[in-house]
Write a protein that holds these residues in place. Structure first.
Motif, PDB file in Angstrom:
ATOM      1  N   SER A 198       0.961  -0.897   0.205  1.00 30.11           N
ATOM      2  CA  SER A 198       0.247   0.225  -0.014  1.00 30.11           C
ATOM      3  C   SER A 198       0.992   1.190   0.006  1.00 30.11           C
ATOM      4  O   SER A 198       1.892   1.397   0.369  1.00 30.11           O
ATOM      5  N   ARG A 234     -11.981   0.996  -1.755  1.00 35.72           N
ATOM      6  CA  ARG A 234     -11.541   0.587  -0.835  1.00 35.72           C
ATOM      7  C   ARG A 234     -11.054  -0.876  -0.984  1.00 35.72           C
ATOM      8  O   ARG A 234     -12.017  -1.599  -1.240  1.00 35.72           O
ATOM      9  N   GLY A 235     -10.143  -1.032   0.039  1.00 33.66           N
ATOM     10  CA  GLY A 235      -9.363  -2.410   0.058  1.00 33.66           C
ATOM     11  C   GLY A 235      -9.367  -3.106  -1.294  1.00 33.66           C
ATOM     12  O   GLY A 235      -8.754  -4.140  -1.728  1.00 33.66           O
ATOM     13  N   ASP A 254      -5.962  -5.318  -0.809  1.00 32.52           N
ATOM     14  CA  ASP A 254      -5.884  -6.713  -0.454  1.00 32.52           C
ATOM     15  C   ASP A 254      -6.630  -7.251  -1.900  1.00 32.52           C
ATOM     16  O   ASP A 254      -6.193  -8.835  -1.576  1.00 32.52           O
ATOM     17  N   THR A 303      -0.479  -6.425   9.107  1.00 29.64           N
ATOM     18  CA  THR A 303      -0.935  -5.092   9.762  1.00 29.64           C
ATOM     19  C   THR A 303      -0.310  -3.957  10.550  1.00 29.64           C
ATOM     20  O   THR A 303       1.103  -4.662  10.509  1.00 29.64           O
ATOM     21  N   ALA A 320     -16.772  -8.722   8.792  1.00 32.52           N
ATOM     22  CA  ALA A 320     -17.090  -7.741   8.109  1.00 32.52           C
ATOM     23  C   ALA A 320     -18.017  -6.566   8.176  1.00 32.52           C
ATOM     24  O   ALA A 320     -18.422  -6.124   8.142  1.00 32.52           O
ATOM     25  N   LEU A 338     -10.921  -8.176   7.273  1.00 33.03           N
ATOM     26  CA  LEU A 338     -11.040  -7.841   5.966  1.00 33.03           C
ATOM     27  C   LEU A 338     -11.846  -8.115   4.942  1.00 33.03           C
ATOM     28  O   LEU A 338     -12.883  -8.684   5.352  1.00 33.03           O
ATOM     29  N   HIS A 339     -12.862  -7.592   4.121  1.00 37.57           N
ATOM     30  CA  HIS A 339     -14.074  -7.768   3.623  1.00 37.57           C
ATOM     31  C   HIS A 339     -14.193  -8.635   2.691  1.00 37.57           C
ATOM     32  O   HIS A 339     -13.169  -8.530   2.111  1.00 37.57           O
ATOM     33  N   THR A 379     -12.541  -8.688  -0.565  1.00 35.89           N
ATOM     34  CA  THR A 379     -11.567  -8.198  -0.869  1.00 35.89           C
ATOM     35  C   THR A 379     -10.671  -9.766  -1.246  1.00 35.89           C
ATOM     36  O   THR A 379      -9.610  -9.562  -1.388  1.00 35.89           O
TER      37      THR A 379
END
Length: 471
Positions: A39, A208-209, A212, A231, A262, A269-270, A273
């Motif tokens: 990232s 977003r995400g 990942d 993370t 989530a 984590l979503h 993703t």
């Protein structure tokens, strides 16, 4: 072969990058050359968004001043990590090149007087391009075989700027022609998360995400045997440690449990993703770059990994979503009338309001939604169909674990632990892994503390959970 994704806090400073470099080198030593997905440095994407906004509003001086912050931040990290004079000079030139492009973009947007979605994506891309450039050069300077790959040469997407989606067939071909040969030759590959390029070469971002998502896609296309998400926390926690300092790291979650958490508000984590990993059943490890020896959390459906970690249907985690309100609706017209609920929920669809939790009877519906300005318009329209009452300042609390509904005594333990908490609404039965209820926000700490004590202070949880490193 592992795909290793490092978040912004894991590469945000020189010391953080140095830790990440050591983790990558250790994986190569023990297994094989990994694919590293980075990232932007922590805070950098937000800064780039501010720069884009300032440029679009005609605040040229502010935008250029913030661009200088981007330059100085990355030059500072590069200066600490890369000591070889020739390599250091070359890296400084690369950083200057990216920041000069950024400044040119600022001036261009200022002249045109309009910030387009395409320009916005280009602004946001500089964070990942800079972080990976510094990281890869630092790895080379430390003596590791390393290759920087521009994700835009691999991740070919549609042109939905801001929410781009990959053209999977082309991307998989690119992965096998560009990335896999380098990995097979024992070279560490460093690339960017979050960004890609349209078929005609325009920079895109995946929302977003996105980093990942990139890691999961690349892991599925290679394919890899595991995806590591590094993370600043010791994996997925039993609850928010800001509420309960004794919260523990969960050793193992199924993909369905992770998805449920989530959706219910936990910091995890979503599911969208990591969907590519789910499809290929590639285990996803959530690890802490500050404490790399901590075991973290593995998210998997692999029975070999899950074997021996069964916990008898008990609770894995407690999720909280604040900022909710309850909509209580009552109408005798509901009784025995086909299609009434279709009309009812069409009101929510037209208002663009998503329902979080729901409970119904023959003539009434109670549900929770995010407490936003859109609720007022929603209530006005619902009032034409029946009686409407709102309850503000509430939160949903959800107890999540595999096969909860079929586990005898669990519901009794949940509500016994909440005997001194005023429960405003209950939702159970739609999911086998979630029991949810609504309480006033001020009672969230008491509810979560009581539940955590009930389910995570006994000997039967040993081996499933781990005390976070350093505690």
């Amino acid at each position: 072969m592992a795909v290793m994704k490092f978040g912004g806090t894991s590469v945000g400073t020189a010391s953080a990058m140095r830790r990440a470099m050591a983790i990558v080198a250790d994986v190569k030593k023990k297994k094989s050359a990994p694919l590293v997905v980075l990232s932007a440095c922590s805070g950098m994407t937000n800064l780039l968004i501010e720069i884009a906004g300032a440029a679009g509003e005609g605040r040229l001086g502010d935008a250029l001043a913030m661009a200088e912050e981007v330059r100085l931040h990355h030059l500072s990290i590069a200066g600490e990590l890369v000591k070889d004079p020739v390599r250091s000079a070359a890296l400084q030139e690369k950083i200057e090149g990216y920041v000069n492009e950024l400044e040119m973009l600022v001036k261009g947007v200022d002249i045109v007087g309009e910030l387009t979605a395409r320009s916005f994506d280009t602004f946001c891309s500089f964070g990942e391009l800079l972080s990976t450039t510094v990281f890869s050069e630092a790895m080379l300077d430390a003596g590791h075989a390393c290759s920087w790959v521009d994700a835009r040469s691999v991740m070919i997407t549609d042109d939905n700027f801001g929410t781009a989606r990959p053209l999977e067939g082309r991307c998989e071909e690119n992965v096998h022609s560009v990335i896999k040969p380098l990995l097979d030759a024992g070279t560490i590959v460093v690339t960017q998360g979050f960004i890609g390029a349209s078929a005609d070469g325009k920079t895109t971002t995946m929302g977003r995400g996105g980093s990942d998502f990139t890691a999961a896609l690349l892991g599925a296309w290679l394919p890899s045997d595991q995806i590591q998400i590094w993370t600043d926390v010791d994996g997925v926690m039993t609850c928010d440690p800001r509420i309960v300092p004794q919260a523990r790291s969960i050793r193992v979650l199924t993909f369905s449990e992770a998805a449920e958490l989530a959706y219910l508000g936990a910091k995890v984590l979503h599911p969208d993703t990591i969907a590519p990993a789910v499809k290929q059943n590639i285990p996803v490890y959530v690890l802490n770059s500050l404490h790399p020896d901590a075991k973290g959390t593995v998210i998997t459906n692999d029975p070999d990994i899950l074997d021996g970690m069964s916990y008898g249907g008990l609770v894995k985690s407690i999720a909280v979503k604040k900022g909710q309100c309850i909509v209580n609706f009552r109408s005798n017209r509901m009784l025995g009338r086909h299609g009434f609920l279709i009309e009812f929920f069409n009101v929510f669809a037209r208002a663009g309001v998503s329902v979080e939790m729901i409970s119904t009877s023959e003539v009434s519906v109670s549900l929770t939604v995010s407490d936003t300005a859109a609720v007022d318009g929603l209530v006005r329209e619902l009032a034409g169909m029946g009686e409407v009452e709102l309850e503000h300042n509430v939160a949903t609390v959800s107890v999540v674990g595999d096969n909860l509904r079929m586990s005898r005594g669990v519901a009794g333990r949940i509500f016994s632990a909440l005997k001194d908490v005023n429960i405003r609404m209950i939702s159970q039965g739609a999911s086998e892994i979630n029991v949810g209820f609504v309480v006033e926000e001020r009672e969230v700490p008491k509810a979560v503390e009581n539940l955590h004590h009930e389910f995570f202070s006994h000997d039967d949880t040993r081996g499933i959970f781990e005390t976070p490193a350093g505690k």
